[in-house]
Design a protein around this motif. Structure first.
Motif, PDB file in Angstrom:
ATOM      1  N   GLY A 163      92.042  59.026  28.888  1.00 48.63           N
ATOM      2  CA  GLY A 163      92.215  57.806  28.955  1.00 48.63           C
ATOM      3  C   GLY A 163      91.191  56.830  27.884  1.00 48.63           C
ATOM      4  N   PRO A 164      91.368  55.480  28.130  1.00 48.74           N
ATOM      5  CA  PRO A 164      90.568  54.672  27.124  1.00 48.74           C
ATOM      6  C   PRO A 164      89.103  54.904  27.397  1.00 48.74           C
ATOM      7  N   ASP A 165      88.338  55.195  28.481  1.00 51.42           N
ATOM      8  CA  ASP A 165      86.852  55.404  28.885  1.00 51.42           C
ATOM      9  C   ASP A 165      86.562  56.643  27.937  1.00 51.42           C
ATOM     10  N   LEU A 174      94.255  48.795  21.366  1.00 47.30           N
ATOM     11  CA  LEU A 174      93.673  48.122  22.087  1.00 47.30           C
ATOM     12  C   LEU A 174      92.997  48.691  23.332  1.00 47.30           C
ATOM     13  N   PRO A 175      93.660  49.604  23.877  1.00 44.06           N
ATOM     14  CA  PRO A 175      93.101  50.431  24.919  1.00 44.06           C
ATOM     15  C   PRO A 175      91.465  50.730  24.906  1.00 44.06           C
ATOM     16  N   VAL A 176      91.402  51.286  23.611  1.00 42.22           N
ATOM     17  CA  VAL A 176      89.995  51.911  23.217  1.00 42.22           C
ATOM     18  C   VAL A 176      88.951  50.846  22.809  1.00 42.22           C
ATOM     19  N   LEU A 177      89.673  49.728  22.176  1.00 42.00           N
ATOM     20  CA  LEU A 177      88.682  48.434  21.729  1.00 42.00           C
ATOM     21  C   LEU A 177      88.372  47.714  23.173  1.00 42.00           C
ATOM     22  N   ARG A 178      89.455  47.768  24.126  1.00 45.14           N
ATOM     23  CA  ARG A 178      88.849  46.921  25.391  1.00 45.14           C
ATOM     24  C   ARG A 178      87.787  47.858  26.111  1.00 45.14           C
ATOM     25  N   ALA A 179      88.036  49.035  26.162  1.00 48.57           N
ATOM     26  CA  ALA A 179      86.997  50.089  26.864  1.00 48.57           C
ATOM     27  C   ALA A 179      85.873  49.879  26.198  1.00 48.57           C
ATOM     28  N   LEU A 180      85.737  49.857  24.873  1.00 48.38           N
ATOM     29  CA  LEU A 180      84.360  49.714  24.239  1.00 48.38           C
ATOM     30  C   LEU A 180      83.675  48.505  24.696  1.00 48.38           C
TER      31      LEU A 180
END
Length: 417
Positions: free
Chosen positions: A390-392, A30-36
């Protein structure tokens, strides 16, 4: 089919995430998908139809594919798995028989339709989902693993998969599918590097071997539900979280032993029974025990002083993020490895589930609540989280792969040139 081109005006991407239908598979991505999505890209998550509501609940757009099930129910359509589990047969070839021959083979038709209709620029896949790997290789779409946690060598993957990829190649029209292609572009590992190590007791590479491939990038794990609150307020003593996870959590005798142990420990307890397990089955519960089927770990852990867990990776990472010592009672899969690693790092004590009586469990919980060295070691390890991307930054790696169509080391080399 040619690789979909990126919109050179907006540089927006269409990101297709593909996951097995379980929160322990989806939440780490979720963190990377939300960052995208924050960075202006479209994100669709493909999984089993009955998992669509969970995907929508976390704010992402679902698409349906393959067998309609949730993780933990594979034995209902693979009888050989049910037999192996009943016999505690550790030699059962789960990856080949279940993940590839049963699940991936059933998913590729739906996945091909999604890809043909939507034309994603990049696929972010659960490493336990192989249908999207096959489709991506067949169509020349860059693919990324979104929650790498096993760190097997190419040789170990090849041995585990056997010839199962050959049939998958025929189903998808891929020229060939080989273990060496699994991490061709990028593998994101939301994981503490300290947990990835072989030990004399764990020299088999099945889980967490010493191999970390050249395209693997460690990124910071984030506990789902951070910032929420479960409403607990313990001004009169410590709180202990008890969770056996979301897959192998149907362990009523073990949970009753934990409840019995709680009566001799001066603490409050939050007990998460897990999906499909009604807390009413364990009533009346001891006075200082709050029971619930589900609560996000990020909502309850800030108020806790220790964690009792079966040793699933998500719970282990969440406990370490919150600087909490653990009692680990492994049941299956990677749990024994996680338990042994935590014990070796000094942040947990392992209690074999089959021999975990109330007195043993109570003594272990007391250790987790009172051992100063374990708490200091948990604090030390928690600092490792902040050293990771981090996610970004993880999203930027996915973008680089999607824009260039080359693996991450080559991206770095290209930038240098």
């Amino acid at each position: 089919m040619a690789r979909p081109t990126v919109d050179i005006v907006s540089r927006s991407l269409r990101v297709l995430a593909v996951t097995q239908p379980g929160v322990s598979h989806l939440f780490p991505m979720l963190p990377v998908l939300r960052a995208l999505r924050r960075r202006g890209h479209e994100v669709v998550v493909a999984s089993a139809p009955r998992f669509a509501a969970q995907i929508a609940a976390v704010g992402l757009r679902p698409a349906s594919m393959g067998v309609d099930f949730t993780v933990g129910l594979e034995h209902t359509f693979v009888p050989a798995l049910a037999t192996a589990r009943a016999r505690r047969d550790a030699s059962f070839e789960y990856t080949r028989i279940v993940l590839v021959e049963a699940l991936a083979s059933a998913a590729v038709t739906d996945l091909r339709e999604i890809v043909d209709d939507w034309h994603p620029n990049v696929i972010v896949r659960d490493p336990a989902e192989f249908g999207s790997f096959a489709i991506a290789e067949a169509l020349g779409i860059p693919h990324v693993t979104g929650r790498e946690n096993r760190f097997l060598s190419t040789e170990a993957w090849a041995a585990e998969l056997g010839d199962s990829l050959t049939r998958l190649a025929r189903l998808t029209g891929a020229d060939a599918l080989e273990a060496g292609q699994l991490y061709r572009y990028l593998g994101l590992a939301p994981m503490l590097p300290s947990l990835v190590a072989a030990t004399p007791e764990l020299d088999n590479a099945r889980e967490f071997g010493s191999h970390v491939g050249p395209t693997i990038r460690f990124v910071r794990p984030e506990t789902y539900g951070r910032g929420a609150s479960d409403g607990s307020n313990d001004s009169n003593g410590p709180r202990v979280l008890v969770t056996l996870g979301t897959v192998f959590h149907d362990q009523p005798e073990l949970l009753r032993h934990v409840l019995a142990a709680s009566e001799s420990v001066p603490a409050h307890f939050t007990v998460i029974t897990g999906p499909g397990i009604d807390p009413a089955l364990f009533q009346p519960a001891p006075q200082d025990v709050l029971m619930t089927e589900f609560v996000p770990l990020g909502a309850v852990l800030p108020a806790c002083a220790a964690v009792v867990t079966a040793g699933g990776l998500g719970t282990v990472l969440a406990a370490l993020e919150h600087q909490l010592p653990m009692v680990l009672m492994p049941v299956n899969a990677d749990q024994p490895t996680n338990a042994a690693r935590c014990e070796g790092l000094g942040v947990g004590i392992a209690v074999p589930a089959l021999r975990a009586g109330p007195a043993t469990i109570a003594a272990a919980i007391t250790w987790a609540l009172t051992d100063a060295r374990a708490r200091a070691r948990a604090v030390e390890l928690s600092g490792e989280f902040q050293s990771l991307a981090g996610p970004d930054q993880a999203a930027q790696l996915v973008e680089a792969v999607a824009y260039t169509g080359v693996p991450v080391p080559d991206v770095a080399e290209s930038a240098a040139r």
